[in-house]
Design an enzyme around this catalytic site. Structure first.
Site, short mmCIF file in Angstrom:
data_model
loop_
_atom_site.label_atom_id
_atom_site.label_comp_id
_atom_site.label_asym_id
_atom_site.label_seq_id
_atom_site.Cartn_x
_atom_site.Cartn_y
_atom_site.Cartn_z
N ASP A 32 0.84 -1.20 0.00
CA ASP A 32 0.00 0.00 0.00
C ASP A 32 0.88 1.25 0.00
O ASP A 32 1.62 1.49 0.96
CB ASP A 32 -0.87 -0.04 1.27
CG ASP A 32 -2.15 0.77 1.14
OD1 ASP A 32 -2.29 1.48 0.13
OD2 ASP A 32 -2.98 0.68 2.05
N ASP A 33 0.82 2.02 -1.07
CA ASP A 33 1.61 3.26 -1.17
C ASP A 33 3.12 3.01 -1.10
O ASP A 33 3.88 3.91 -0.72
CB ASP A 33 1.27 4.26 -0.05
CG ASP A 33 -0.14 4.80 -0.13
OD1 ASP A 33 -0.87 4.45 -1.07
OD2 ASP A 33 -0.51 5.59 0.77
N ARG A 75 -6.68 -0.50 -7.22
CA ARG A 75 -6.99 -1.90 -6.92
C ARG A 75 -8.07 -2.42 -7.87
O ARG A 75 -8.06 -3.59 -8.26
CB ARG A 75 -7.40 -2.04 -5.46
CG ARG A 75 -6.19 -1.93 -4.55
CD ARG A 75 -6.49 -1.49 -3.15
NE ARG A 75 -5.26 -0.96 -2.57
CZ ARG A 75 -4.36 -1.70 -1.92
NH1 ARG A 75 -4.56 -2.98 -1.72
NH2 ARG A 75 -3.25 -1.14 -1.46
N LYS A 124 -6.13 -5.62 2.66
CA LYS A 124 -6.96 -4.48 2.25
C LYS A 124 -7.67 -4.75 0.94
O LYS A 124 -7.04 -4.93 -0.09
CB LYS A 124 -6.05 -3.26 2.10
CG LYS A 124 -6.79 -1.97 1.82
CD LYS A 124 -5.81 -0.82 1.93
CE LYS A 124 -6.46 0.51 1.61
NZ LYS A 124 -5.50 1.61 1.78
N HIS A 126 -10.89 -2.83 -0.27
CA HIS A 126 -11.08 -1.45 -0.69
C HIS A 126 -11.71 -1.30 -2.07
O HIS A 126 -11.50 -0.28 -2.75
CB HIS A 126 -9.72 -0.71 -0.64
CG HIS A 126 -9.86 0.72 -0.21
ND1 HIS A 126 -8.86 1.66 -0.36
CD2 HIS A 126 -10.90 1.38 0.35
CE1 HIS A 126 -9.26 2.81 0.10
NE2 HIS A 126 -10.49 2.68 0.55
N HIS A 186 1.34 2.28 4.10
CA HIS A 186 0.44 3.44 4.07
C HIS A 186 0.68 4.33 5.29
O HIS A 186 1.13 3.86 6.33
CB HIS A 186 -1.00 2.92 4.10
CG HIS A 186 -2.04 3.91 3.71
ND1 HIS A 186 -2.49 4.91 4.56
CD2 HIS A 186 -2.73 4.07 2.56
CE1 HIS A 186 -3.41 5.63 3.94
NE2 HIS A 186 -3.58 5.14 2.72
N ASP A 278 0.12 -0.15 -5.17
CA ASP A 278 -1.05 0.43 -5.85
C ASP A 278 -0.81 1.80 -6.47
O ASP A 278 -1.39 2.13 -7.50
CB ASP A 278 -2.26 0.47 -4.90
CG ASP A 278 -2.00 1.23 -3.62
OD1 ASP A 278 -0.82 1.54 -3.32
OD2 ASP A 278 -2.97 1.52 -2.88
N ASN A 279 0.04 2.62 -5.83
CA ASN A 279 0.27 3.99 -6.36
C ASN A 279 1.54 4.55 -5.75
O ASN A 279 2.20 3.90 -4.94
CB ASN A 279 -0.95 4.89 -6.07
CG ASN A 279 -1.45 4.79 -4.64
OD1 ASN A 279 -2.58 4.36 -4.41
ND2 ASN A 279 -0.62 5.17 -3.69
N ARG A 287 1.68 10.16 -4.58
CA ARG A 287 0.30 9.66 -4.66
C ARG A 287 -0.69 10.78 -5.02
O ARG A 287 -0.55 11.90 -4.53
CB ARG A 287 -0.09 9.06 -3.30
CG ARG A 287 -1.44 8.37 -3.30
CD ARG A 287 -1.81 7.85 -1.93
NE ARG A 287 -2.06 8.96 -1.01
CZ ARG A 287 -2.18 8.82 0.31
NH1 ARG A 287 -2.05 7.65 0.88
NH2 ARG A 287 -2.42 9.87 1.07
#
Ligand SMILES: *[C@@H]1O[C@H](CO)[C@@H](O)[C@H](O)[C@H]1NC(C)=O
Ligand SMILES: *[C@@H]1O[C@H](CO)[C@@H](O)[C@H](O)[C@H]1NC(C)=O
Ligand SMILES: *[C@@H]1O[C@H](CO)[C@@H](O)[C@H](O)[C@H]1NC(C)=O
Ligand SMILES: *[C@@H]1O[C@H](CO)[C@@H](O)[C@H](O)[C@H]1NC(C)=O
Ligand SMILES: *[C@@H]1O[C@H](CO)[C@@H](O)[C@H](O)[C@H]1NC(C)=O
Length: 512
Positions: A32-33, A75, A124, A126, A186, A278-279, A287
Site C-alpha cells: 500500500d503506497d 486496486r 486491504k 477497498h 500506508h 497500488d500507487n 500519490r
C-alpha cells in the site's frame, strides 16, 4: 493481449493435461503506497532481504506504472484490467467517498471463480460492490481490523497458513489465486496517529503499542535516508522518511513470512508470484499525481516455469493494467465478450497485455513502450481529472480542469512533510522542494516532459514549437485510448460528449 501467445499456452495446457496436468497457482502481493525503498531497486540504506530474495527469483521491471494514483481505483484496475473510467471506480470506496465498479464488470476473481479456481484475499480489499469482487476466502477490512489483517504480519502469516490448510482439505484440489494486500506502507497519521506517521510503532513492543511476535523493527536516522528528488530535503521530511523505512521493514518481513508459508505448503514450484504496489508514495508530487513520481511502481514477477531471466531486469513499459491479462494467460482463461456503460454497443476489450512473454526474452522496445494513465478523483471532494500517455522518452499529461487548484487529501495534509512545506511556504523560508506550492496547485492544461533530459519533470515542453509533432501524435494516441476504453471524459473540458447514434464531441466555445 498477445493472442498468439495465449493460443500457445492454451495448447500446451491441453497437451499437458493429457499426460500429467501441471498445477498452476497465483500469489499476488500488493503493498500500500510503497515505492522503491528496497534494495531490489538499489536503495542501499533500507534493509529488505526478503524482497531481495524474491527479486533473485523474479524478473524486475524498471518501467512499471500504475494507471491511476489512488488506492481503490488502482486496486479496481489490478482486479479488472480496466482503467478506472471504464470500470466505474472513479475514487475511493470507503465511507462518504462511496465509489464502486459497475455491476456488470467481469472481474478477475469472478472469472477465476467461474473457471473453478479458488480465490482468497487477505488484507486491504477497498473495492466493491461485493458481487463484482467475490472471494472464496476473505479476511479484509470488511470484517476485521485493517491493522490486524493488513499490518500485523504474524496474523497475516496465520491467515495464509489457514488458506493453505483449507486448500489441502479440498477433495479435488483446485488451483488457487491468493491475493495478499498489505496495508503497509500506508500513512497512519489521519486514522491512528498514536502509532506514528506510518504506523511504524504498531506492534513494536513498546508501552501501549502491542507486539507483533514475528516483527523485528529496523530503525533509521533522518540523516541516513535517501530523499527522492520530489520530496523536500528538510529535517522534518527526513524524519518522515525514516518512519516510512521502519514500516518497509515490517512489509518486507511480512512478505518473507508469506513466501515461507507458500514454500512450506509445497506450492513454490507451481505458483506465479507477483509483487507490486497500488500507487506512488504519500509525499508531495507522489500519490494522487500522474507524474512519474506518482505512478512508477516496483514490479517483480516470479514464475517457476520461466527461470530464464531470474534476477534480471527489464526495460519494457508495463502497467498494473497488465496484471489481469497476465493471470488470465497463466490460467489459460479467455476474456468474455460483454459491454459496459461507457461503450454500450462495443464489447469491452483489455488494453493491457500478458507479461509472461517478457519472462522468456526482453520484448522489443518498439513494441512495449507505451503506458496510459487516467485519474478522476481520490477522495470524493478531490475532483481533478487527468489523462496521460507515456511513450518512449515522453510523458504527456492532460489536466482537464487545470484552472482549479490541485486538491490535497486528508491523510497527506496532516503529514509532517506537508505541514512543514506549508509552514515554510507561509513563512517565506526555503522549502527544500523542487517546485513551489503555487506551481503544484496550478498546472498547465497540457504538460509534456522529455524524460531523457528531464527525468524529474521540471520543464513543460508543451509550448515548444519543435515538439509540436510529438505533442500532436501523443494527443492523438491518448484520445484513441480514451475512445477505446469508453472514457466519459473523452470530450472534456471544451466539448460535450453526445453518444446517441454515433458518439462524438460537440464544442462548448468556453474559451479553454
Ligand atoms: C541496480 O544497479 C545495477 C548496477 O548499476 C544495475 O545493473 C541494475 O540494473 C540496477 N537495478 C535496478 C532495479 O535498478
Ligand atoms: C468477511 O466478509 C466477506 C465479504 O463480506 C465474506 O465473504 C467472508 O466470508 C467474511 N469472512 C469472515 C471470516 O467472516
Ligand atoms: C498480532 O497478531 C498476533 C496473532 O494473532 C497476536 O498475538 C498479537 O497480539 C497481534 N499484535 C498486535 C500488535 O495486535
Ligand atoms: C522446486 O524446484 C527446485 C529446483 O528444481 C527443487 O530443488 C525443489 O526441491 C523443488 N521444490 C519442491 C517443493 O518441489
Ligand atoms: C507548523 O506550524 C504550526 C503552527 O505554528 C506548528 O504547530 C506545527 O508544529 C508546524 N509543523 C511543522 C511540521 O513544522
Amino acid at each position: 493481449m498477445a493472442v498468439g501467445h495465449n493460443v500457445l499456452v492454451l495448447l500446451l495446457a491441453v497437451i499437458c493435461c493429457v499426460g500429467e496436468c501441471k498445477k498452476r497457482n497465483v500469489l499476488l502481493v500488493i503493498a500500500d503506497d510503497a515505492g522503491f525503498e528496497t534494495s531490489v531497486y538499489n536503495n542501499t540504506v533500507v534493509r529488505t532481504p526478503h524482497l531481495a530474495a524474491l527479486g533473485r527469483r523474479s524478473l524486475v521491471f524498471q518501467n512499471a506504472f500504475t494507471s491511476v494514483s489512488s488506492c481503490s481505483p488502482s486496486r479496481s484496475t489490478i482486479l479488472t484490467g480496466l482503467p478506472q473510467h471504464q470500470n466505474g471506480m472513479y475514487g475511493l470506496h470507503q465511507g462518504v467517498h462511496h465509489f464502486n465498479s459497475f455491476d456488470g464488470v467481469q472481474s478477475l476473481p469472478l472469472l477465476l471463480g467461474q473457471a473453478n479456481i479458488r480465490t482468497g484475499i487477505i488484507g486491504k480489499k477497498h473495492v466493491g460492490p461485493g458481487p463484482v469482487y467475490p472471494f472464496d476466502f476473505a479476511y479484509t477490512e470488511e470484517n476485521n481490523s485493517v491493522l490486524q489483517v493488513g499490518r500485523n504480519i504474524t496474523r497475516i502469516k496465520l491467515l495464509v497458513r489457514k488458506f493453505f490448510q483449507t486448500q489441502r482439505k479440498e477433495e479435488e484440489e483446485r488451483p488457487f489465486f491468493l491475493y495478499v494486500a498489505f496495508h503497509d506502507t500506508h500513512r497512519c497519521g489521519h486514522s491512528q496517529p498514536q502509532y506514528g506517521a506510518f504506523c511504524e510503532k504498531f506492534g513494536n513492543g513498546q508501552r501501549g503499542m502491542g507486539r507483533i511476535p514475528d516483527w523485528k523493527p529496523e530503525y533509521y536516522t533522518p540523516d541516513q535516508v535517501k530523499v527522492p528528488h520530489f520530496v523536500p530535503d528538510t529535517p522534518v521530511a527526513r524524519a518522515d522518511l525514516a518512519a516510512q523505512y521502519t514500516t518497509v521493514s515490517r512489509l518486507d518481513q511480512g512478505i518473507g513470512l508469506v513466501l515461507a508459508e507458500l514454500r512450506e505448503a509445497g506450492y513454490e514450484n507451481d505458483t506465479l508470484v507477483i509483487y507490486s504496489s497500488d500507487n506512488g508514495i504519500p509525499f508531495p508530487n507522489g500519490r494522487t499525481n500522474l507524474y512519474g513520481s506518482g505512478t512508477a511502481e516496483p514490479m517483480l514477477v516470479s514464475s517457476p516455469e520461466h527461470r530464464e531471466r531470474w534476477g534480471g531486469t527489464s526495460q519494457a513499459y508495463v502497467s498494473l493494467l497488465d496484471i489481469t491479462p497476465t493471470l488470465l494467460d497463466w490460467f489459460s482463461i479467455p476474456y468474455p465478450s460483454y459491454c459496459l456503460p461507457g461503450t454500450p454497443t462495443t464489447p469491452v476489450s483489455l488494453t493491457g497485455r500478458s507479461l509472461l512473454p517478457a519472462l522468456v526474452s526482453e520484448p522489443s522496445p518498439a513494441a512495449w513502450h507505451t503506458v496510459y494513465a487516467s485519474q478522476s478523483l481520490h477522495e470524493v471532494t478531490m475532483y481533478y481529472p487527468i489523462r496521460s500517455i507515456h511513450q518512449g522518452a515522453y510523458r504527456l499529461l492532460h489536466n482537464l480542469h487545470y484552472r482549479m487548484p490541485f486538491p490535497i487529501d486528508q491523510d497527506f495534509y496532516v503529514s509532517p512533510t506537508f505541514q512543514d512545506l506549508l509552514n515554510n511556504t507561509l513563512a517565506e523560508r526555503p522549502t527544500g522542494w523542487f517546485k513551489t506550492l503555487q506551481q503544484y496547485y496550478y498546472r498547465d492544461r497540457w504538460e509534456l516532459f522529455d524524460l531523457r533530459s528531464d527525468p524529474e519533470e521540471t520543464v513543460n515542453l508543451a509550448g515548444d514549437p519543435a515538439l509540436a509533432p510529438v505533442l500532436e501524435s501523443l494527443r492523438h494516441r491518448l484520445l484513441k485510448w480514451q475512445w477505446e476504453t469508453g472514457d466519459p471524459w473523452v470530450c472534456g473540458p471544451d466539448a460535450v460528449l453526445e453518444d446517441k447514434l454515433e458518439p462524438h464531441c460537440r464544442p462548448l466555445y468556453n474559451g479553454v
